[in-house]
Each structure stands twice: as structure tokens, then as C-alpha cells.
Design a protein around this motif. Structure first.
Motif, PDB file in Angstrom:
ATOM      1  N   ARG A   1       0.819  -1.211   0.000  1.00  0.00           N
ATOM      2  CA  ARG A   1       0.000   0.000   0.000  1.00  0.00           C
ATOM      3  C   ARG A   1       0.852   1.259   0.000  1.00  0.00           C
ATOM      4  NH1 ARG A   1      -4.348  -1.865   4.672  1.00  0.00           N
ATOM      5  NH2 ARG A   1      -5.637  -3.167   3.357  1.00  0.00           N
ATOM      6  N   PRO A  27     -11.336   2.949  -7.473  1.00  0.00           N
ATOM      7  CA  PRO A  27     -11.182   2.367  -6.133  1.00  0.00           C
ATOM      8  C   PRO A  27     -12.482   2.461  -5.338  1.00  0.00           C
ATOM      9  CG  PRO A  27     -10.032   4.468  -6.315  1.00  0.00           C
ATOM     10  CD  PRO A  27     -10.441   4.094  -7.689  1.00  0.00           C
ATOM     11  N   GLN A  28     -12.750   1.403  -4.561  1.00  0.00           N
ATOM     12  CA  GLN A  28     -14.028   1.293  -3.875  1.00  0.00           C
ATOM     13  C   GLN A  28     -13.962   1.632  -2.392  1.00  0.00           C
ATOM     14  OE1 GLN A  28     -16.903   0.646  -5.571  1.00  0.00           O
ATOM     15  NE2 GLN A  28     -15.576   0.778  -7.379  1.00  0.00           N
ATOM     16  N   ASP A  29     -12.774   1.849  -1.839  1.00  0.00           N
ATOM     17  CA  ASP A  29     -12.702   2.191  -0.424  1.00  0.00           C
ATOM     18  C   ASP A  29     -11.617   3.225  -0.199  1.00  0.00           C
ATOM     19  OD1 ASP A  29     -10.088   0.821   0.433  1.00  0.00           O
ATOM     20  OD2 ASP A  29     -11.185  -0.848  -0.453  1.00  0.00           O
ATOM     21  N   ALA A  30     -11.621   3.807   1.003  1.00  0.00           N
ATOM     22  CA  ALA A  30     -10.739   4.931   1.304  1.00  0.00           C
ATOM     23  C   ALA A  30      -9.277   4.537   1.264  1.00  0.00           C
ATOM     24  CB  ALA A  30     -11.091   5.514   2.673  1.00  0.00           C
ATOM     25  N   ILE A  31      -8.938   3.349   1.746  1.00  0.00           N
ATOM     26  CA  ILE A  31      -7.538   2.941   1.786  1.00  0.00           C
ATOM     27  C   ILE A  31      -6.983   2.792   0.373  1.00  0.00           C
ATOM     28  CG2 ILE A  31      -5.983   1.045   2.375  1.00  0.00           C
ATOM     29  CD1 ILE A  31      -7.475   0.654   4.929  1.00  0.00           C
ATOM     30  N   VAL A  32      -7.769   2.199  -0.529  1.00  0.00           N
ATOM     31  CA  VAL A  32      -7.308   2.042  -1.909  1.00  0.00           C
ATOM     32  C   VAL A  32      -7.161   3.408  -2.573  1.00  0.00           C
ATOM     33  CG1 VAL A  32      -7.835   1.038  -4.159  1.00  0.00           C
ATOM     34  CG2 VAL A  32      -8.336  -0.249  -2.089  1.00  0.00           C
ATOM     35  N   GLU A  33      -8.046   4.345  -2.256  1.00  0.00           N
ATOM     36  CA  GLU A  33      -7.925   5.698  -2.801  1.00  0.00           C
ATOM     37  C   GLU A  33      -6.625   6.348  -2.339  1.00  0.00           C
ATOM     38  OE1 GLU A  33     -11.356   7.912  -1.724  1.00  0.00           O
ATOM     39  OE2 GLU A  33     -12.682   6.916  -3.161  1.00  0.00           O
ATOM     40  N   ASP A 193      -5.391   5.695   8.039  1.00  0.00           N
ATOM     41  CA  ASP A 193      -6.819   5.415   8.006  1.00  0.00           C
ATOM     42  C   ASP A 193      -7.239   4.934   9.392  1.00  0.00           C
ATOM     43  OD1 ASP A 193      -9.085   5.084   5.751  1.00  0.00           O
ATOM     44  OD2 ASP A 193      -9.350   3.507   7.251  1.00  0.00           O
ATOM     45  N   ILE A 195      -9.038   2.442  10.028  1.00  0.00           N
ATOM     46  CA  ILE A 195      -9.122   0.973  10.077  1.00  0.00           C
ATOM     47  C   ILE A 195      -7.826   0.412  10.640  1.00  0.00           C
ATOM     48  CG2 ILE A 195      -9.400  -1.138   8.732  1.00  0.00           C
ATOM     49  CD1 ILE A 195     -10.984   0.461   6.705  1.00  0.00           C
ATOM     50  N   THR A 198      -3.760  -0.777   8.888  1.00  0.00           N
ATOM     51  CA  THR A 198      -3.497  -0.132   7.607  1.00  0.00           C
ATOM     52  C   THR A 198      -2.030  -0.295   7.203  1.00  0.00           C
ATOM     53  OG1 THR A 198      -5.256   1.478   7.993  1.00  0.00           O
ATOM     54  CG2 THR A 198      -3.591   2.056   6.356  1.00  0.00           C
TER      55      THR A 198
END
Length: 229
Positions: A1, A27-33, A193, A195, A198
Motif C-alpha cells: 500500500r 477504487p471502492q474504499d478509502a484505503i485504496v484511494e 486510516d 481501520i 493499515t
């Protein structure tokens, strides 16, 4: 990441190579963004870009979108068709001429195949290496003197300045270790993040302040053994 940096040396060239999490379309989630932001920062700072594609699959719309983005940067791009570890698969590399970024280099990163040729292609876009400086010698060196048996060959090749202060930032997951390092650096060097988990790997970051060199080490966080599956 996150962006992972490593120093490499080849045929007189010394350069930093940066591994990224890869480009993801939509991207579908904040971490991927945030991972995408890290990729763009790496592209911004790069002298030459290695564009890696899966040599065993057909070209996709994502491959062409990445190609278009790289064209806009106006930087040298070297194309690597990976996973071509057998002679019968090497012919697949010709399929990737369609991308229009030059010769596709057939490699197998898992088997170390084609890596030398890939480095040679990258070196064509690097500044000419500087001749090594003659080390200052004080007295004669005993060629028969035993070397330190505990020394790491990689450390000898790229020694860390002994005056560098190494700082490991540790603690439980999600307590703000990466945010703390970003605050020191005054940049979004690490993905942050809410989560937990990360940060997955230990990441070394060179940092200088007031003429003092530091090596900041971000860690994945410490967990109770009972909570680790």
C-alpha cells in the motif's frame, strides 16, 4: 500500500527503486484511494517508470488507461511483461507492442529471468554514473585482516552513516504511528486510516533535520499474541 524504497547499485549506477501498491481503476474504499495517491507521488518523483503488465493475460482497458496517464507525465517508460518464465510464453511479449510504449521486455520476477536486460533498458534513461571517489587512507591496510563475521554484506555495500539516529515508532495498531511520522515529515508519506492494520510492513524513511540524519521506522503495530490468528 505504501511506497517502499530500496537503494540499488548496478554497473556504476546507484539509484533508488520504489515499489508501489499499483494503480486501481475506480477504487471502492478509502484505503485504496489513498494508495492511489501514493502511486501518483511516486510517479511524480520518478526519473524513469517501469510499467509492469501480466504477460499471461490479454490487455485490458485498465492497461490502456494507465498507459495514457503515463504518457501525460512525459517521462521515460520501460515496459515489463511479467510472468513469462518459459520459452513458450516469451512470445506473448509481442502482444504488448499494442500499448505503444516501446519494446516489451519479457521477464519473470519470481525466477529472476530477464531482470538484467530490464535494468539495462532503465539505465539508458539515468544520468551517467559518477566515477567513485578515492577513499582516504590512513596507514596501510592489512589484506589478511579478518572481516567482521557479523557484518551484513548489504550494509557494507550501502553503509548507513554511523551518525544517523534510528527511530522506531511502535505501539498498538491504530494509535496514530503513521500520522505521527507524517507530521514530522510534513507530508503524506504514509497511508493513514481509522481501520486498524493499515500499515502492514515496517517502512524505513530517511529524514534530515538541522543537519542531523534520521532513519524513521514505521511498524505494523504490536498485538497481543492471543489476538493473532
Amino acid at each position: 500500500r505504501d511506497r517502499h524504497y530500496a537503494r540499488a547499485q548496478w554497473e556504476g549506477y546507484t539509484f533508488d527503486i520504489v515499489d508501489t501498491g499499483g494503480i486501481v481503476q475506480n477504487p471502492q474504499d478509502a484505503i485504496v484511494e489513498k494508495m492511489q495517491e501514493q502511486v501518483r507521488l511516486a510517479l511524480r518523483d520518478a526519473t524513469v517508470i517501469i510499467f509492469v503488465v501480466d504477460g499471461q493475460t490479454e490487455l485490458t482497458a485498465t492497461d490502456f488507461n494507465v498507459r495514457d496517464e503515463l504518457f501525460k507525465l512525459g517521462k521515460p517508460v520501460v515496459l515489463a511483461a511479467n510472468k513469462l518464465d518459459k520459452p513458450t510464453l516469451e512470445m506473448n511479449r509481442h502482444n504488448f507492442y499494442e500499448l505503444g510504449v516501446g519494446e516489451p521486455h519479457a521477464i519473470s520476477s519470481g525466477h529472476g529471468k530477464g531482470i538484467t536486460e530490464l535494468i539495462e533498458a532503465n539505465a539508458e534513461h539515468l544520468p551517467d554514473p559518477q566515477p567513485p571517489e578515492e577513499p582516504e587512507t590512513q596507514g596501510e591496510i592489512d589484506p589478511d585482516a579478518d572481516s567482521d563475521p557479523d557484518s551484513d554484506p548489504q550494509d557494507e555495500e550501502f553503509p548507513i552513516d554511523p551518525d544517523t539516529i534510528k527511530v522506531a515508532v511502535i505501539g498498538k495498531p491504530n494509535v496514530g504511528k503513521s500520522s505521527f511520522i507524517n507530521a514530522i515529515l510534513n507530508e503524506e508519506r504514509l497511508i493513514v486510516d481509522k481501520i486498524p492494520g493499515t500499515t502492514r510492513d515496517a517502512i524505513d524513511i530517511d529524514f534530515q533535520r538541522n543537519d542531523q540524519n534520521y532513519l524513521l521506522i514505521d511498524t505494523a503495530g504490536m498485538r497481543d499474541r492471543k489476538s493473532v490468528v
